[in-house]
Design an enzyme around this catalytic site. Structure first.
Site, PDB file in Angstrom:
ATOM      1  N   ASP A   1       0.959  -1.183   0.174  1.00  0.00           N
ATOM      2  CA  ASP A   1      -0.248  -0.120  -0.011  1.00  0.00           C
ATOM      3  C   ASP A   1       0.827   1.287   0.061  1.00  0.00           C
ATOM      4  OD1 ASP A   1       0.684  -0.625   2.804  1.00  0.00           O
ATOM      5  OD2 ASP A   1      -0.898   0.331   3.551  1.00  0.00           O
TER       6      ASP A   1
ATOM      7  N   HIS B   1       9.261  -1.225   9.307  1.00  0.00           N
ATOM      8  CA  HIS B   1       8.266  -2.208   9.325  1.00  0.00           C
ATOM      9  C   HIS B   1       8.172  -3.283   8.192  1.00  0.00           C
ATOM     10  CE1 HIS B   1       6.043   0.001  12.717  1.00  0.00           C
ATOM     11  NE2 HIS B   1       6.050   0.951  11.798  1.00  0.00           N
TER      12      HIS B   1
HETATM   13  C1  BDR Z   1       2.460  -0.349   8.951  1.00  0.00           C
HETATM   14  O1  BDR Z   1       1.116   0.393   8.346  1.00  0.00           O
HETATM   15  C2  BDR Z   1       1.758   1.075   7.468  1.00  0.00           C
HETATM   16  O2  BDR Z   1       1.335   2.464   7.507  1.00  0.00           O
HETATM   17  C3  BDR Z   1       2.970   0.702   6.992  1.00  0.00           C
HETATM   18  O3  BDR Z   1       3.350   0.947   5.623  1.00  0.00           O
HETATM   19  C4  BDR Z   1       3.319  -0.596   7.465  1.00  0.00           C
HETATM   20  O4  BDR Z   1       2.902  -1.631   6.671  1.00  0.00           O
HETATM   21  C5  BDR Z   1       2.874  -0.283  10.090  1.00  0.00           C
HETATM   22  O5  BDR Z   1       1.833  -0.467  11.143  1.00  0.00           O
HETATM   23 CA    CA Z   2       2.672  -0.982   4.236  1.00  0.00          CA
END
Ligand code: BDR
Ligand code: CA
Length: 311
Positions: free
Chosen positions: A9, A243
């Site tokens: 995303d 992340h």
């Molecule tokens: C996740 O949420 C999104 O904002 C980031 O891309 C990551 O996949 C972290 O909580």
């Molecule tokens: Ca993400």
């Protein structure tokens, strides 16, 4: 080389994950699939195509997926305060990608690939679980044909990042996550338990800036925005969490994390919506382990590996 599909995303840490995967010879990028999350699905698709072009990978196909949650409800919110109006911290500017998404949906592409290479394809899902849920729903054999699924999402031993209970990817579509987790897919969960320990320190942006070039500029510009969002959210943190890159890292080298088999459920309609919680193991009942949950990470080793490859 492991054939992978990266479900994104895009998003700033998604951008880092794409670059890291693209520069890792252990992985063969079959294609990228997109969905709503940090931004709308159209923006995620645009950003993904743009990032691939900066990487010189315009031949890697992109397929657009879900624009809203599995339940059919509207998107709760995007994360533009964290990822910027364009999802890339303003680094997109006026640029538009030259390429376009393919004609299959994300779920159709996942199914097509796992059917053509049974037992070989790894799916790395770093957005909400909606595209995966749609693939499971569309094809009864899908869960048996995938080699492994590594997701970035959830938090089992630590608080959430979008509510006190929920991590953003799970919160965006708790029904999809619950459906996917109970489907029998072989899933490894890379959640906040480990990703909040893998911080990219602010000072390391200089290394990208010194390298120069379009990709370094994109990464440094976008990541600076992301770091500022982290600083606002958590004063003194001194960096941003890696992340989505950690989910890619675990596919390259599973020894970055220690995992434990657990039975994980998602709160879909209670007081802690989006919370991922473990149900104690019950040998005779239904609470058999359904996920491998990453609980510890060798953050220093992962960070150096990531930095050695991303640009
Ligand atoms: C996740 O949420 C999104 O904002 C980031 O891309 C990551 O996949 C972290 O909580
Ligand atoms: Ca993400």
């Amino acid at each position: 080389m492991k054939p992978i599909i990266l479900d994104v995303d895009t998003g700033i840490d998604d951008t880092m994950a794409i670059a890291y995967a693209a520069h890792s010879p252990e992985l063969q990028l079959l294609g990228l699939t997109t969905l709503f999350g940090n931004v709308s699905v159209d923006e995620a698709t645009r950003n993904t195509l743009y990032v691939l072009e900066q990487l010189g990978l315009e031949h890697v196909p992109v397929y657009a997926g879900a624009g809203k949650p599995f339940s059919g409800q509207n998107v709760k919110s995007y994360a533009k305060h964290v990822h910027g109006e364009d999802g890339l911290g303003g680094a997109l500017g006026d640029a538009l990608p030259k390429g376009r998404a393919g004609s299959l949906t994300a779920a159709q592409f996942m199914i097509e690939q796992v059917r053509s290479m049974p037992g070989q394809v790894t799916i790395i899902a770093v957005g909400p679980m909606t595209n995966l849920a749609l693939a499971v729903q569309l094809d009864a054999e899908f869960v048996k044909l995938v080699d492994q699924v590594v997701i970035m999402g959830g938090a089992v031993t630590v608080p959430g990042n979008v509510t006190p209970f929920a991590e953003a990817n799970i919160y965006s579509d708790p029904e999809a996550a619950q459906f996917v987790f109970q489907s029998g897919l072989p899933i490894t969960m890379v959640g906040l338990d480990v990703t909040m320990q893998t911080l990219l320190p602010c000072a390391r942006l200089e290394e990208w800036r010194k390298k120069g070039g379009k990709l370094s500029e994109l990464l440094a510009g976008a990541t600076e925005f992301y770091m500022n969002a982290y600083e606002t959210w958590s004063p003194g943190i001194g960096g941003c969490a890696l992340h989505d890159p950690l989910a890619v890292g675990v596919v390259i080298d599973p020894s970055f994390c220690r995992t434990e088999a657990m039975h994980i459920e998602v709160d879909v309609d209670g007081a802690e919506i989006g919370r991922t919680f473990s149900v104690p193991h019950d040998p005779s009942g239904s609470a058999q382990p359904n996920l491998k949950v990453c609980l510890e990470v060798d953050a220093a080793r992962f960070l150096e590996h990531f930095m050695s490859r991303v640009v």
